[in-house]
Design a protein around this motif. Structure first.
Motif, PDB file in Angstrom:
ATOM      1  N   ASP A  57      41.498  27.846  31.325  1.00  0.00           N
ATOM      2  CA  ASP A  57      41.412  28.254  29.919  1.00  0.00           C
ATOM      3  C   ASP A  57      40.645  27.201  29.128  1.00  0.00           C
ATOM      4  O   ASP A  57      40.641  26.012  29.466  1.00  0.00           O
ATOM      5  N   THR A  65      43.631  33.267  26.045  1.00  0.00           N
ATOM      6  CA  THR A  65      44.696  33.544  27.028  1.00  0.00           C
ATOM      7  C   THR A  65      44.209  34.389  28.197  1.00  0.00           C
ATOM      8  O   THR A  65      45.013  34.859  28.997  1.00  0.00           O
ATOM      9  N   GLY A  66      42.902  34.590  28.284  1.00  0.00           N
ATOM     10  CA  GLY A  66      42.372  35.476  29.319  1.00  0.00           C
ATOM     11  C   GLY A  66      42.799  35.090  30.722  1.00  0.00           C
ATOM     12  O   GLY A  66      43.234  35.927  31.517  1.00  0.00           O
ATOM     13  N   ARG A  68      45.337  33.221  31.680  1.00  0.00           N
ATOM     14  CA  ARG A  68      46.776  33.363  31.885  1.00  0.00           C
ATOM     15  C   ARG A  68      47.169  34.826  32.085  1.00  0.00           C
ATOM     16  O   ARG A  68      48.040  35.162  32.889  1.00  0.00           O
ATOM     17  N   ASP A  69      46.496  35.722  31.359  1.00  0.00           N
ATOM     18  CA  ASP A  69      46.771  37.150  31.520  1.00  0.00           C
ATOM     19  C   ASP A  69      46.388  37.621  32.924  1.00  0.00           C
ATOM     20  O   ASP A  69      47.101  38.411  33.546  1.00  0.00           O
ATOM     21  N   ALA A  72      49.009  36.493  35.415  1.00  0.00           N
ATOM     22  CA  ALA A  72      50.199  37.339  35.378  1.00  0.00           C
ATOM     23  C   ALA A  72      49.956  38.665  36.093  1.00  0.00           C
ATOM     24  O   ALA A  72      50.824  39.170  36.813  1.00  0.00           O
ATOM     25  N   SER A  73      48.756  39.240  35.909  1.00  0.00           N
ATOM     26  CA  SER A  73      48.416  40.502  36.571  1.00  0.00           C
ATOM     27  C   SER A  73      48.397  40.344  38.080  1.00  0.00           C
ATOM     28  O   SER A  73      48.956  41.172  38.819  1.00  0.00           O
ATOM     29  N   MET A  86      43.798  45.992  34.012  1.00  0.00           N
ATOM     30  CA  MET A  86      44.009  45.202  32.806  1.00  0.00           C
ATOM     31  C   MET A  86      43.183  45.732  31.642  1.00  0.00           C
ATOM     32  O   MET A  86      42.141  46.371  31.819  1.00  0.00           O
ATOM     33  N   GLN A  89      39.539  41.700  28.512  1.00  0.00           N
ATOM     34  CA  GLN A  89      39.920  40.300  28.370  1.00  0.00           C
ATOM     35  C   GLN A  89      38.743  39.465  27.859  1.00  0.00           C
ATOM     36  O   GLN A  89      37.615  39.617  28.335  1.00  0.00           O
ATOM     37  N   TYR A  91      37.194  35.898  27.945  1.00  0.00           N
ATOM     38  CA  TYR A  91      37.237  34.641  28.701  1.00  0.00           C
ATOM     39  C   TYR A  91      36.240  33.681  28.068  1.00  0.00           C
ATOM     40  O   TYR A  91      35.130  34.073  27.733  1.00  0.00           O
TER      41      TYR A  91
END
Length: 410
Positions: A57, A65-66, A68-69, A72-73, A86, A89, A91
């Motif tokens: 990041d 937060t791209g 981190r998202d 999580a995915s 998703m 996003q 980035y």
């Protein structure tokens, strides 16, 4: 084609769009040429490295937060074994040639599981569509950024809907397999009717996601040298229709063994159908064959008529006792019944409408086609005759409706 002749490494590298393969620990296992080119990272800079060491990041933007998202995915995919599409996003990607210089990027990712032989997730397939140019397509850097983001969001939502549709089709396909297995388990495979030969066939519709509720049955009747032969069709599709089919078939089988005749059996079945959800408007025809008396008693609840081909080639449609489908009347009345005779060597055929009905074609055309096929092949044994009828009447690519067929040599 010999699979060994396919260079899957070359196929992977040639895939359009950014595609990478990661381990469950989120280490790069491979990346195709577009991924390397558009991300600005060589294969050597990617392989074996943790994805977020390569793409961290932006430390200068706490709102970014791209990455981190995406993490999580990917972890959801590893945990559930299910694909995750998703939303768009943003980035911030560091320029590898200019340390400390971050570029704003917009990517639309899909993460999918690659299962190993043990059924567990062996890799995560990470596919990314670069949509930064779409975001900046109108108005340049000074344009309405909110409008551009919304435009890209619409694009992403369209992709998500496509992914959802694909998953629904897969779920329906699995339901179809279960319904087919249930249907086949409930339908009898009997080929011998007392001293007489019989053939049964069931063909599911081609190109449909759901199996329908077609069914057939052959049972020994109490008293004398008699059998009951019936076919039916439940309105609806999938597991529900298969379940209703099983209930109606079992109920008619039990009722026929104690009924005075086919009409009384259908009277009782109609009352039973009234309390079975999904049984309304089902059609069925049942025949009681007495081999000693050489008679066929029959009754139909809205179903196409059985065909009796006499030994001399004469054709008789058993249509003198046809009534409304099951549960079609608020107050049921006794159903009609008729009786016909035959001589040794005759052939009786019962079937569902998938065998004779075609779009933009009168049903009489299908009935004539069936009668002609039965007459021409009447000298064949029931198994050969059944195959010949299906071959001649069903379209080359298969019918769009399920088809059940019973042939009994009398």
């Amino acid at each position: 084609m010999d699979e060994k002749a396919i260079d899957y490494e070359a196929v992977f590298q040639s895939l359009p769009g950014m595609v990478a393969l990661l381990t469950p620990e989120l280490l790069y296992a491979d990346a195709n040429e577009d991924f390397q080119r558009l991300s600005g990272r060589s294969r050597a800079e990617l392989l074996g490295r943790y994805i977020f060491d390569v793409f961290p990041d932006n430390p200068n933007d706490p709102a970014a937060t791209g990455m981190r998202d995406v993490r999580a995915s990917m972890l959801r995919v590893v945990d559930t074994g299910e694909r995750d599409t998703m939303a768009l996003q943003r980035y911030d990607v560091e320029d590898p040639t200019r340390p400390g210089h971050w570029e704003e990027r917009y990517w639309s990712p899909i993460n999918a599981p690659v299962l190993g032989p043990d059924g567990r997730v062996a890799f995560v397939l990470h596919r990314v569509e670069e949509v930064t140019e779409l975001i900046h397509l109108r108005g340049g850097a000074g344009g309405d950024s909110r409008a551009r983001v919304l435009e890209a969001e619409l694009y992403t939502r369209a992709r998500e809907l496509q992914e959802l549709n694909d998953r629904l089709r897969q779920a329906h396909a699995r339901e179809r397999e279960v319904a087919l297995a249930l249907q086949e388990a409930m339908l009898p495979a009997r080929r011998q009717v007392h001293d007489h030969r019989a053939a049964v066939r069931y063909r599911p519709a081609v190109g449909a996601l759901n199996v329908c509720g077609d069914w057939y049955d052959l049972i020994d009747l109490v008293g004398g040298n008699r059998v009951g032969v019936s076919v039916g069709d439940v309105v609806g599709h999938g597991l529900e229709a298969a379940g209703v089919m099983g209930q109606l078939r079992s109920a008619l089988s039990a009722t026929s063994r104690v009924a005075d005749g086919p009409a009384q059996a259908l009277d009782v079945l109609g009352r039973y159908a009234h309390v079975v959800d999904g049984a309304e408007s089902a059609t069925v025809v049942t025949t009681f064959i007495d081999f000693d008396a050489r008679t066929i008693a029959y009754s139909s609840a809205g179903h196409p008529p059985p065909v009796l081909v006499h030994a001399d080639g004469g054709v008789e449609f058993l249509d003198k006792a046809t009534d409304t489908p099951l549960d079609a009347r608020p107050d049921p009345i006794p159903r009609p019944q008729a009786v016909t005779t035959y001589t040794d060597g005759a052939t009786l055929a019962l079937y569902t409408d998938g065998l004779i009905e075609r779009r933009r074609e009168d049903i009489d055309t299908g009935l004539s086609r069936l009668a002609d096929s039965l007459v021409r092949h009447r000298a064949s044994d029931p198994e050969t005759l059944a195959d010949a009828v299906l071959l001649e009447l069903l379209p080359p690519g298969g019918a769009t409706d399920d088809t059940a067929l019973i042939i009994v040599r009398l």
